[in-house]
Write a protein that holds these residues in place. Structure first.
Motif, PDB file in Angstrom:
ATOM      1  N   PHE A  74      34.869 -23.181 -32.292  1.00  6.85           N
ATOM      2  CA  PHE A  74      33.903 -23.541 -32.764  1.00  6.85           C
ATOM      3  C   PHE A  74      33.049 -23.016 -33.241  1.00  6.85           C
ATOM      4  CE2 PHE A  74      35.319 -25.624 -28.480  1.00  6.85           C
ATOM      5  CZ  PHE A  74      35.429 -26.684 -28.799  1.00  6.85           C
ATOM      6  N   GLY A  75      32.456 -22.210 -34.502  1.00  5.43           N
ATOM      7  CA  GLY A  75      31.581 -21.881 -34.962  1.00  5.43           C
ATOM      8  C   GLY A  75      31.632 -19.788 -34.639  1.00  5.43           C
ATOM      9  N   LEU A  76      31.093 -19.325 -34.342  1.00  2.00           N
ATOM     10  CA  LEU A  76      30.179 -18.530 -34.789  1.00  2.00           C
ATOM     11  C   LEU A  76      30.081 -17.456 -33.344  1.00  2.00           C
ATOM     12  CD1 LEU A  76      30.141 -15.316 -36.336  1.00  2.00           C
ATOM     13  CD2 LEU A  76      27.621 -15.337 -35.264  1.00  2.00           C
ATOM     14  N   GLN A  77      30.708 -16.483 -32.317  1.00  2.00           N
ATOM     15  CA  GLN A  77      30.928 -16.387 -31.205  1.00  2.00           C
ATOM     16  C   GLN A  77      30.346 -14.663 -31.241  1.00  2.00           C
ATOM     17  OE1 GLN A  77      34.304 -17.129 -29.366  1.00  2.00           O
ATOM     18  NE2 GLN A  77      34.215 -16.492 -27.366  1.00  2.00           N
ATOM     19  N   TYR A  78      29.550 -14.213 -30.351  1.00  2.00           N
ATOM     20  CA  TYR A  78      28.791 -13.229 -30.352  1.00  2.00           C
ATOM     21  C   TYR A  78      28.409 -12.658 -28.710  1.00  2.00           C
ATOM     22  CZ  TYR A  78      24.118 -14.546 -31.037  1.00  2.00           C
ATOM     23  OH  TYR A  78      23.112 -15.649 -31.661  1.00  2.00           O
ATOM     24  N   ASN A  79      28.052 -11.585 -29.092  1.00  2.00           N
ATOM     25  CA  ASN A  79      27.425 -11.036 -27.707  1.00  2.00           C
ATOM     26  C   ASN A  79      26.033  -9.970 -27.586  1.00  2.00           C
ATOM     27  OD1 ASN A  79      29.988 -11.963 -25.721  1.00  2.00           O
ATOM     28  ND2 ASN A  79      30.715 -10.093 -26.248  1.00  2.00           N
ATOM     29  N   CYS A  80      24.995 -10.722 -26.684  1.00  3.98           N
ATOM     30  CA  CYS A  80      23.962  -9.894 -27.080  1.00  3.98           C
ATOM     31  C   CYS A  80      23.079  -9.312 -25.300  1.00  3.98           C
ATOM     32  CB  CYS A  80      22.965 -10.522 -27.721  1.00  3.98           C
ATOM     33  SG  CYS A  80      22.074 -12.522 -26.793  1.00  3.98           S
ATOM     34  N   LEU A  81      22.291  -8.183 -25.495  1.00  2.00           N
ATOM     35  CA  LEU A  81      21.872  -7.195 -24.558  1.00  2.00           C
ATOM     36  C   LEU A  81      20.885  -7.102 -24.656  1.00  2.00           C
ATOM     37  CD1 LEU A  81      22.956  -6.006 -21.710  1.00  2.00           C
ATOM     38  CD2 LEU A  81      22.683  -4.063 -23.815  1.00  2.00           C
ATOM     39  N   ALA A  82      19.761  -7.069 -23.752  1.00  4.24           N
ATOM     40  CA  ALA A  82      18.286  -6.464 -23.809  1.00  4.24           C
ATOM     41  C   ALA A  82      17.981  -5.921 -22.103  1.00  4.24           C
ATOM     42  CB  ALA A  82      17.132  -7.995 -24.125  1.00  4.24           C
ATOM     43  N   HIS A  83      17.207  -5.239 -22.712  1.00  3.32           N
ATOM     44  CA  HIS A  83      16.228  -4.659 -20.638  1.00  3.32           C
ATOM     45  C   HIS A  83      15.712  -5.697 -20.633  1.00  3.32           C
ATOM     46  CE1 HIS A  83      14.862  -2.596 -18.104  1.00  3.32           C
ATOM     47  NE2 HIS A  83      15.721  -0.802 -18.713  1.00  3.32           N
ATOM     48  N   ASN A  84      16.494  -6.245 -19.501  1.00  8.13           N
ATOM     49  CA  ASN A  84      14.919  -6.660 -18.893  1.00  8.13           C
ATOM     50  C   ASN A  84      14.279  -7.221 -18.693  1.00  8.13           C
ATOM     51  OD1 ASN A  84      17.563  -6.050 -17.415  1.00  8.13           O
ATOM     52  ND2 ASN A  84      16.144  -7.674 -15.798  1.00  8.13           N
ATOM     53  N   THR A  85      13.794  -6.003 -18.174  1.00 12.28           N
ATOM     54  CA  THR A  85      12.421  -5.729 -17.427  1.00 12.28           C
ATOM     55  C   THR A  85      11.308  -4.570 -18.487  1.00 12.28           C
ATOM     56  OG1 THR A  85      13.007  -3.208 -16.144  1.00 12.28           O
ATOM     57  CG2 THR A  85      12.881  -5.962 -15.036  1.00 12.28           C
ATOM     58  N   ILE A  86      12.368  -4.550 -19.728  1.00  8.78           N
ATOM     59  CA  ILE A  86      11.804  -3.689 -20.526  1.00  8.78           C
ATOM     60  C   ILE A  86      11.235  -4.624 -21.557  1.00  8.78           C
ATOM     61  CG2 ILE A  86      11.078  -1.698 -22.767  1.00  8.78           C
ATOM     62  CD1 ILE A  86      12.507   0.019 -20.243  1.00  8.78           C
ATOM     63  N   ARG A  87      12.287  -4.664 -22.527  1.00 14.12           N
ATOM     64  CA  ARG A  87      11.913  -5.848 -23.569  1.00 14.12           C
ATOM     65  C   ARG A  87      11.445  -7.308 -22.998  1.00 14.12           C
ATOM     66  NH1 ARG A  87      10.434  -8.132 -28.680  1.00 14.12           N
ATOM     67  NH2 ARG A  87      11.361  -6.267 -29.722  1.00 14.12           N
TER      68      ARG A  87
END
Lengths: 344, 344, 344, 344
Positions: free
Chosen positions: C312-325
Motif C-alpha cells: 500500500f503506497g510507499l514504505q520507508y524508515n526514519c530516525l532522529a536523536h530523541n533527546t537532541i532533535r
C-alpha cells in the motif's frame, strides 16, 4: 504434612522468586504474604508487579497481602522466608523471632552478628547449631538464620572445596547481574553499553562473610577463618547470574588437576533444593558464562571453569544464579535444613 | 608539509579508526590503503563496510585499495600504520621495513621481540631508540615500532605513575568491549545478556607486555621490569571502552591520596594526539564507566577511579577507549613520536 | 549580546541536554536553573546526577538551583527552556508566561491547545504567529511555544516533504530508545533482552500532533491537517535514537525516486541549530540505524532510508536523536526562531 | 514404537533446537545427524558448538555426523527434519524425497511451490493433503512439507483467528530477535545499542507466505487468500522471541472484545507439541514482551496483547518464540502431523 510458611517482603524481586520456588514445594505451604503498608489489604496479584519467568500461580494471586507485622501473620505459620530491605529487616525480624517464628532470611542485616548463623548448607550446615546460643542469649522461641549475599555464595563453595590446601590469600573480581539490585535497582540508562565498577558495601560482604562461612563452630562460639580476601565488584548488563574471577594462594601446592578434582568431589547434600552435583567444573576455557550456565542444577549449582596456574597460585572463574542459589533458593535451602534438623 | 602515510589492513575495525584519525591530521596525508587480495582494485568505499561513528571521508571512499605488498605501495609514502591480523603482520611487516618503510604497528606479532620497541609515548618514549639496535641487527632502512595490546595500554600508564613506590605484585581483571575483537569477533548470540571469561592469549599479553613497557633501556638492550602481574580477562556487552579492576602491592607505603596525586601528576606529552591530562582521576567511587568516560581526551586519556585501600595494598579501576587509545590512536601517537624524533 | 535564559527542570535528562546545548551557544547565556523544592538552594553540581556524555561545565556546576517559581527567576532573564514533567509544566508554565517570560517548552502539557503554537521550525515556522492570538486571549506579556513529542518530530519532517503528493493514510511503528523515558523511566530488568510494545499515551501524540504540525494557520486560527495516522509504539534496548517504520498512502502517485528527491530537497533553515541538510536519505537498505546515524547533523538531522514500494503506497524508515532533535535541541531551535522573529 | 528420524543441518542454531526437542520426544528416535562435509566423520560433540540452554544429551554427543547425502542416511530412517541453508536445501531436499524420505523442513526454499504444503498445523492442517498432488507430479515415494518463516508463524495464527471477519488489509512491523539469523548471523557490533531496519527478503516472506497459509485447498490445488499484507522488518537486541505490531482492516466490524474472544477461542490441536491454549491474549497493555512471554506453552504458544481500536481497523501486538514455535518446534509439529495423518 507441609509446614505452613510465610514470605516477608513478598512483592520484591527475591520475594517473587521465593513464591516461584515455594509454591510447588512439597514440604512447604504458603500461608502468609507480607509487604509494605501500602500493599496491605490488596490481593497479591494487585500488589505485585509479577516479573518472574513463569506465570503467577492463581491461588497466590488471590491471597491477601498483610503488613509485615507479627500480629498480622497467622499463628499456625511456623517458618518465614524474609527478603526485606535490610533497614526493615533489622527492625522487624527480631520481633517475629521473639513471637516464636523461625525466620530464614536473605536480608543483609545481622549477617555478621555473633549469634546468628550464616549458612550455606553444603558448606557449613553445622553452624546452624549456633541457634542454641542465639535462643539462650536472646530468649527467643523463634530463631533467625541468614544466608549470605549473592556474590558471596557464588565463590565460597569453591573456596570450601579448596580449603584442605590451606587458603591464604584470595582476590575476587565480580561481574554481577542487574537482578541482584532488585527490579528498580539499576536503570537502563545506567547499564546499556556500560558497566559500573561499584556496588555499595558489596566488597565488604565478600571479604567478611566468606571468613564467617569458612569459620569453625565449637558448639559455643564461632571463630572466623583467617583467609584474607580482597574483592572488587562490578555491575554488567546481564539479567541473571553472577560471574566471578578468582585467584587463590594456598599454603600447600595446588595444581589445576587437584583443584578440579577437589571441586568435583565436594559433596552436595540430600536436601530437596541441593543440586546433585554442587560444583560443576567445565573443561572448556570460556565457561562458565551467565546466560549459558546460570540454570545448571535448576539454578542451585555452582559452575566453575577456566582453572589455570596464575602468576600467583591458582586462578579460575565461577558462576551462580544470583536470585536462585544466591538469594531465594538459598533461603529455601536453609528452610529445608531447619526442617531436617528439627528446628520447626 | 604533511608526511605521506599508508594504512595496512585499512578495511578492518582498527583500520577504519586509523582513517578517521589520520584523515584530519595536519602532519599526515593518507596516500595508500591496503587490504586483502579480494579487496585490491576496488575503491575503499566498495571494499570497506564503514562502521565508524562519523561519515566516511569522500576522498578516502574514492581511493583505490591495493594488496598488502611493498610493491603496491608508492615509494613516496614514508610511514605505514598497520592493523593487520597478526599472522599477516608477521609475514609482511618485515618486508615493508626491509623496503625502507617505517611501520607503526598495532598488530600483536613481534611485540615481545628483543629489538622491537613496544611504546606508549607518555610511558616509555625512550625505548624508541631501540630502533638503532633494530636497524643494526636487521639491516633495515625502515623500522618497526609496536604499540601494546588495548588491555595493556589501559592499565600500564597507571602503573607507571605508581612506579616510584616500588611495584611488586599486580592483579588485574578486565571487562573488555566487543570492538576489541573486530567487527565479526563476537557474535550477538555470544554476548547479549552474557559475559565471556576468556579472551585467547589476552592474559599473557597483559602480564608480559606490561613488564617490557615498564623496563629500562640502557642504549643497547632492554631489561624488563620485575613487577609480577596476574591477569584475568572478560568480554562484556559494551561497544567501546575497556574497564579494569586493579590491585597493586608496592614496596613502599602507598596511600589512596599519594596514588591519586601520582596519577594526576603523571605528565602527558606535547604530541598532537596526547591528551592534556593523561590520567583523569575520579573522586566518585562509581567511575570511570565505559559509556560515560571512554571519550575523555578525545578517547586518548586514561580514566581512573575507585581508589581505595585493599586487603592487600591499593585497589582501583581504570578505563581507556580500546580502539582509540588502545589501538588506532596508539599507533598514530607512535607515528607522531617517530616524526618528532627524526625517524621519518 | 547574548539573551539571558533559564532552564526549568534543569536536573532531568532533557534538562541536562539543554545545558549541554545552551552552554556553548553564542546567542544564549544561562542565567537561571530551576528544579524541584528538594534541589533548591543546592549548587547544580550537587543537585544533578550528571549523565550526559560531555563533562559538566564548571560554571554551571557552581550555579545555585532555585525552585521552579517565577519569583525565584531573575527578571532580566527573557527566555525559559522548560523540560518539566507535564503535570508540573501545566501548573507553572502559565504563571511564568503571565509574569512576562517567553517559554520554549518540551513538556507535553498544552501542546494541543488551540492558541499554543506547536512548532518544528523547518516544518511550520509560520505557526509561531499564533502567539499573537495567544497573547490577545490570555493577556500575557510572555508567551508559550511548544515542540512536539520526540517520536512525532522523527517522522513529521518526512511527511512534510511528501505533503505535495497529498497525504492520506499513514501507519507508523516506532522503536524508541530508553532515554526518551528519562533517566529512571525504564529499569534495566524491563529492557535487557526485551522490548516493550507500549508507551503510555505515546501513540495518541504521534496521531494528533502530526496533524496539528501539518495544519494551516490563516493568521487567526489553525486548521489541523486531515491526514489519518495510526501509530504503534515500542521501547527497545537502545540508549538514544528513535527509529520508525512508516507507510504512506498518497492521493497522487508517489515513486521511490520522487519521495527520495522530495526528502532531499526539503529545505532546512538558517537557524544556528538547524542542520545543513535536514533530511539525509540513505541508499543502503539497512540504514538508518540508531547507533550509527543518530548524531548526523550534530543530532539535529532526520535520517531516512529503506524507501520502497509497499503493498500500500510507499514504505520507508526514519530516525532522529530523541533527546537532541526530539527534545532539548527542538526547544533550543524554537528559542532561536523566537529570537529571529522578534519575540524576545 | 518410535519413528526413526534424522536431522539435516544438525549443527546449526535450528539444528540444535531440533535435537533439544526431539531427544526426549516419545514418538521420535534420533538415528541420523548430517552436516557439511567438513563435519562428516566427527562426533556430534566435536562438530557442533552447542549453545542451547540445556546440556547436550550424552548419546547425541557421541553420534557420528555424516554428510548431508541420501546415501549416508540409514534406510530405516523414515522422517528427516531439515534446517539446511536454503541454497543447500533446494539442492538436496528433493534428492532425499526421491529416495523415499519424508522431509519436514524449516528451510526457506520451495515454500511457495504450488505442490509443496506450507503448514502450521493449527491453521491449515488440511493443506497437508497437497502431498498427494506432490507425489503424483514428482513421482516421489517420499514427501516434502514446509513450515513458514519464523516471522510469518508469529502473526498468521492471529489472522486465522480473525478470518471470519473478512481480512482485507494488514500492516505488520516486526521486532525480531538475533537468534533468527543463526549463531553468526548478527555480530555484536551490529546490534548492541542498535536496531537494524532490514532483514533480507524477510518482508516478502511475511507478505506471501501468509496468503498461502490462509488459502484454500480444494483437494487438487491451492488458492491463496486475497488479504493484502505489508510488512516492515527490524532486528533488535533480543536473544529469542519475535514481537510484531499488527494493524488489521476487516470487511465486517471487528471490536476489541470480538477479536480477543476469537483469538482465545481459536482451537489448538491434540498433537504433542501443540500448546493447550494456542493464542494467549493478555489484558495488560504492555504485554506480550519477548523475555517475559516467549516460553509460554513451552515456546509453542502465540502471545497477543495490546488489542485496541486503531485509526484504521484493529491494532494489536503478537509474539512467538522464533526458534521453537517459529522454526524447530514448527518442524517437529509438522512431523507429528505427518505421523498422525499416516504419511510415515
Amino acid at each position: 504434612m507441609a509446614v505452613r510458611v510465610g514470605v516477608l517482603g513478598a512483592t520484591g524481586a527475591v520475594g517473587q522468586r521465593l513464591i516461584q520456588l515455594l509454591e510447588p514445594h512439597p514440604a512447604f505451604e504458603i500461608a502468609a504474604l507480607t509487604a509494605s503498608e501500602s500493599s496491605a489489604g490488596k490481593t497479591y496479584g494487585q500488589a505485585a508487579k509479577w516479573r518472574v519467568d513463569s506465570p503467577i500461580p492463581e491461588e497466590i494471586a488471590e491471597m491477601t497481602v498483610t503488613a509485615t507485622d507479627p500480629d498480622e501473620v497467622p499463628d499456625d505459620v511456623d517458618l518465614l522466608f524474609s527478603s526485606l530491605p535490610s533497614s526493615v529487616g533489622s527492625a522487624v525480624e527480631p520481633a517475629f523471632c521473639e513471637d516464636g517464628y523461625v525466620v530464614s532470611s536473605n536480608s543483609s542485616n545481622s549477617r555478621m552478628a555473633d549469634d546468628v548463623p550464616l549458612v550455606i548448607p553444603e558448606v557449613n550446615a553445622e553452624h546452624l547449631d549456633l541457634l542454641e546460643v542465639q535462643r539462650d542469649e536472646r530468649g527467643w522461641d523463634g530463631a533467625l538464620v541468614k544466608n549470605p549475599n549473592c556474590s558471596t555464595i557464588t565463590f565460597v563453595p569453591t573456596l570450601a572445596a579448596l580449603a584442605e590446601f590451606g587458603l591464604e590469600r584470595v582476590h575476587v573480581a565480580t561481574l554481577q547481574a542487574v537482578s541482584g539490585a532488585g527490579y528498580d535497582g539499576v536503570t537502563s540508562m545506567e547499564i546499556i553499553d556500560n558497566a559500573i565498577p561499584y556496588i555499595g558495601s558489596e566488597e565488604d560482604k565478600l571479604e567478611t562473610e566468606s571468613r564467617k562461612l569458612l569459620g569453625e563452630f565449637d558448639g559455643a562460639s564461632l571463630t572466623h577463618d583467617e583467609v584474607e580476601v580482597a574483592a572488587s565488584c562490578n555491575r554488567i548488563p546481564t539479567i541473571d547470574g553472577h560471574l566471578e574471577n578468582v585467584w587463590v594462594e594456598t599454603e600447600d601446592d595446588l595444581s589445576v588437576d587437584d583443584a578440579a578434582d577437589a571441586m568435583r568431589a565436594y559433596p552436595s547434600l540430600d536436601l530437596r533444593s541441593s543440586p546433585e552435583q554442587l560444583i560443576h567444573v567445565f573443561d572448556e576455557p570460556d565457561r562458565p558464562q551467565p546466560r549459558m550456565d546460570r540454570t545448571l542444577g535448576d539454578g542451585m549449582a555452582i559452575a566453575a571453569g577456566g582453572l589455570r596456574e596464575s602468576t600467583f597460585g591458582l586462578q579460575y572463574n565461577c558462576l551462580a544464579h544470583n536470585t536462585i542459589r544466591g538469594a531465594a533458593g538459598a533461603s529455601v535451602l536453609n528452610g529445608e535444613l531447619l526442617l531436617e534438623n528439627g528446628y520447626l
